[in-house]
Design a protein around this motif. Structure first.
Motif, short mmCIF file in Angstrom:
data_model
loop_
_atom_site.label_atom_id
_atom_site.label_comp_id
_atom_site.label_asym_id
_atom_site.label_seq_id
_atom_site.Cartn_x
_atom_site.Cartn_y
_atom_site.Cartn_z
N ILE A 117 6.74 -1.35 7.44
CA ILE A 117 7.40 -0.67 6.49
C ILE A 117 6.71 -1.04 5.06
CG2 ILE A 117 9.63 -0.21 5.48
CD1 ILE A 117 10.87 -0.57 7.98
N GLY A 118 6.28 0.01 4.40
CA GLY A 118 5.75 -0.09 3.10
C GLY A 118 4.46 -0.90 2.87
N TYR A 119 3.83 -1.50 3.89
CA TYR A 119 2.29 -1.94 3.74
C TYR A 119 1.60 -1.54 5.01
CZ TYR A 119 4.72 -5.45 0.67
OH TYR A 119 5.33 -5.97 -0.29
N ARG A 120 0.34 -1.45 4.80
CA ARG A 120 -0.70 -1.13 5.81
C ARG A 120 -1.94 -2.02 5.67
NH1 ARG A 120 -4.58 2.93 3.50
NH2 ARG A 120 -3.74 3.61 1.43
N TYR A 121 -2.75 -2.03 6.89
CA TYR A 121 -3.82 -3.24 6.92
C TYR A 121 -4.98 -2.31 7.18
CZ TYR A 121 0.26 -6.21 6.31
OH TYR A 121 1.18 -7.01 6.22
N SER A 481 11.58 4.78 7.17
CA SER A 481 10.93 3.56 7.20
C SER A 481 11.38 3.10 5.67
CB SER A 481 9.38 3.47 7.26
OG SER A 481 8.88 4.68 6.39
N HIS A 482 11.27 3.85 4.83
CA HIS A 482 11.62 3.68 3.54
C HIS A 482 12.14 4.79 2.66
CE1 HIS A 482 7.74 5.34 2.74
NE2 HIS A 482 7.17 4.47 3.43
N PRO A 483 12.92 4.59 1.70
CA PRO A 483 13.68 5.90 0.93
C PRO A 483 12.60 6.96 0.45
CG PRO A 483 14.44 3.48 -0.13
CD PRO A 483 13.32 3.29 0.95
#
Length: 709
Positions: A117-121, A481-483
């Motif tokens: 949630i909020g991050y990717r790689y 996953s996020h607002p």
């Protein structure tokens, strides 16, 4: 052009190492060579605060950031000497495939940064010496279009080729490893298990279901495609199309053994305005290289959802505008708010919302076993982020100044990974296999757009009945996953919208009673034999995307070199200024010392000259000269008496001047008659009487002497 499987070089990112400090740690004391722990002081009544630690721009997975072991997550060092010990890779080390069960054909992946949630790689590789940037974008095996190892729900199981994927409990989704930003593309997905059927050893009440479609980066991975306006899906259970969690009649259902063709047509990408620095179409990256479980990766803040998209999801009434916003609520006599369209004189609650741009002429269509189901969605929302307001830019600028250089920053520009991705959602133990081409089991027509136009002209689509929702949909609440923060447009299809029906997240239990079997449908139309194919197979997109990423790396490397040269020039100028300041300081100190030495030399010369004059006076016989101590009042040279006041004209008595005869003061002059008696000469009336008596005695003595003679 780089060879397949190789990645070009890096870009400079100044990442200071993370330092940890703990003011509450006791300081050891040394006693006779033995180290003893410091005695603890009296307990403080102040509120204890957590130890001060430097903010990490790369938060780690829970429980994996302890120590410096293989699972530690930290910033990569920026010093070339620190990075020299790491191998230079062109292909990522991961993933490591772990079977879900003994002898199972499905695997979970380890040593890979799965998005959360909020991050990717994104896999990263160390750049060789000579580059301004420490890291660059690299690939992971297999180097072809497939399900992304990183960009998928961690609950999904995969096969080693990345083309087969299996679900678990609840709806879980995955995106492919390349976005589609413009052009016309086609791919197939074969349903290995779905359509509501149960696996042999499956004990769940609900069966397995599949939803296929296209989604953007903002679409959540632990939810089905079509949940919001960031994705557009096609349901196996009812054959409905769905976006914004609103199913609408579209095609026929599909299930195990069926092959679903997915087609997308996107308008050419909009070019950024070179005169507008805030145009979100400009390319810009915001990523930080970190060490994640022993693998170098770029950590990136995921694009957030917007309040404009949240407004689209807040559906509260029937309307013919698919992109409508919530209407104002009027309170009737009964006290219960009444939903309905806003009145002409009322103020719209969405006046402060930014407009949602679309991609004119964009289309999505689906095929089932080669049979075109017609146009599903058109005029998709643009994937470019919405322009930031002036208030948002100022807040972001203040945040950057407060948080520091290497804090994560929300990217308000296109970073090159935006677009529409093939989006696969699986419910329970459903499984599918991707076929990105070039050989398809059911090849589509050479000109799909023309075929869709002919279908729409021959058989116009009837507006769906929006008065009754599908009873088979069991609504449950879900958590995004996020607002919602970043707006996503809904496809304008020109049809009435069904009332808001929350998407069934974990239940698609009942088979549709009206489901049509494949044998009852008309045969698929024969594809055109024209050699002029207007679309491209999806597998061709992956090498293009990697070439774009490497070109972006090269551009950032040039910019990093320019910035490094600017910093070097600035450092050199600052060093020159520092040297000049140091030189001027030394010169000032030298001048000060010279002035001080000259003053001391002049004082010594004056003193020597005076002593010389005194010695000459003594040798000339003009009487004994006044010693220097009497002139300058130096105590302890020849006299212990204080120096006489320079206002007095007399000389203090000197014990060594015994032979000197003192001359009495002269008699008062005429100028002193008018003054007080003795005021000028220093005589008093008593002294005058004694003198008269002495004079009289002298006269008597003289008279006696005369008489005796």
């Amino acid at each position: 052009m780089h060879a397949e499987g190789s990645s070009p070089p890096p870009q400079e990112i100044d990442t200071p190492p993370i330092t940890h400090s703990n003011s509450e740690t006791p300081t050891p004391s040394v006693n006779g060579g033995n180290v003893q722990p410091a005695t603890s002081s009296a307990p403080s009544r102040k509120r204890k605060r957590p130890p001060a630690t430097a903010p990490s721009p790369a938060p780690s997975d829970p429980g994996s950031n302890t120590g410096n072991g293989a699972n530690a997550t930290d910033l990569l060092p920026t010093s070339r000497a620190d990075l020299s010990s790491r191998p230079i890779l062109t292909i990522s080390r991961g993933p490591i495939f772990v079977p879900t069960a003994e002898g199972s054909e499905w695997f979970k992946t380890e040593m890979v940064g799965v998005n959360r949630i909020g991050y990717r790689y994104v896999p990263a590789g160390i750049n060789p010496a000579g580059y301004a940037s420490p890291c660059r974008t690299i690939e992971s095996n297999p180097t072809s279009l497939r399900v992304s190892w990183e960009d998928r729900s961690p609950f999904l199981k995969v096969k080693k080729d990345g083309l087969s994927i299996c679900g678990s409990k609840g709806f879980r989704s995955a995106r492919c490893n390349a976005p589609f930003r413009e052009g016309k593309w086609y791919m197939e997905v074969k349903i290995l298990h779905g359509g509501g059927e149960h696996v042999v050893d499956e004990a769940r009440r609900e069966g397995s279901h599949v939803r296929l479609g296209w989604g953007r980066r903002e679409a959540p991975l632990n939810a089905p495609v079509g949940l919001d306006g960031y994705s557009y899906g096609f349901r196996d259970k009812t054959g409905e199309k769905v976006t914004l969690s609103r199913p609408r009649p579209y095609g026929r259902p599909f299930g195990t053994g069926d092959v679903v063709g997915m087609y997308i047509s996107l308008a050419p990408r909009r070019k950024p305005n070179p005169k507008d620095p805030h145009d979100p179409a400009h390319l810009k990256r915001e990523r930080i290289p970190i060490d994640l479980k022993g693998q170098e990766v770029f950590e990136i803040l995921e694009y957030p959802q917007s309040k404009e998209m949240a407004a689209l999801m807040d559906y509260s009434g029937k309307t013919t505008n698919s992109a409508s916003l919530p209407s104002t609520a009027k309170k009737p006599v009964g006290g219960k708010p009444e939903r309905g369209p806003s009145q002409p004189g009322s103020k719209s609650p969405a006046t402060n919302l930014r407009p949602l741009p679309i991609l004119p002429g964009s289309r999505i269509a689906f095929f089932v076993n080669g049979e075109c189901q017609g146009l599903a969605f058109q005029d998709l929302y643009d994937y470019i982020p919405l322009r930031q307001t002036e208030t948002q830019r100022k807040a972001n600028s203040r945040r950057r100044a407060r948080e520091g250089v290497k804090e994560h920053r929300e990217n308000s520009f296109d970073d090159g990974t935006l677009g529409y991705y093939p989006f696969i959602s699986l419910f329970n133990d459903a499984s599918v296999r991707l076929n990105p081409g070039p050989d398809f089991e059911y090849p589509p027509p050479s000109d799909i757009d023309a075929f869709l136009d002919s279908m729409s002209s021959e058989q116009p689509v009837k507006p769906p009945d929006s008065s009754h929702p599908d009873p088979s949909d069991i609504s449950i609440s879900i958590e995004l996953s996020h607002p919602p923060q970043n707006p996503m447009p809904v496809a304008a299809e020109g049809a009435d919208v069904k009332p808001s029906i929350p998407i069934p997240m974990d239940v698609e239990a009942t088979e549709n009673a009206n489901r049509t079997s494949a044998s009852d449908t008309d045969p698929a139309p024969a594809p055109s034999a024209s050699s002029s194919r207007t679309w491209r197979p999806a597998f061709e997109r992956y090498p293009e995307f990697m070439a774009e990423e490497w070109a972006f790396d090269a551009l950032e490397e040039e910019e990093a070199k320019v910035e490094a040269a600017k910093h070097a020039a600035a450092d050199k100028a600052e060093e020159e200024k520092r040297k000049q300041r140091e030189k001027r300081r030394q010169q000032a100190e030298a001048r000060k010392k010279a002035r001080k030495a000259a003053a001391e030399q002049a004082a010594n010369a004056t003193l020597a000259e005076e002593e010389h004059e005194i010695s000459l006076g003594r040798e000339g016989g003009g009487g004994r000269a006044t010693p220097v101590s009497a002139v300058y009042g130096h105590v302890g040279v020849h006299s212990t008496q204080p120096s006489p006041s320079p206002l007095r004209q007399s000389t203090a008595y000197d014990a060594f001047e015994e032979a000197v005869e003192y001359v009495p003061s002269p008699a008062p002059t005429f100028a002193s008659y008018g003054e007080v008696q003795g005021g000028q000469s220093g005589y008093t009336s008593e002294n005058n009487q004694e003198q008269q008596m002495d004079d009289e005695m002298d006269v008597d003595q003289e008279l006696e002497a005369i008489l005796d003679s």
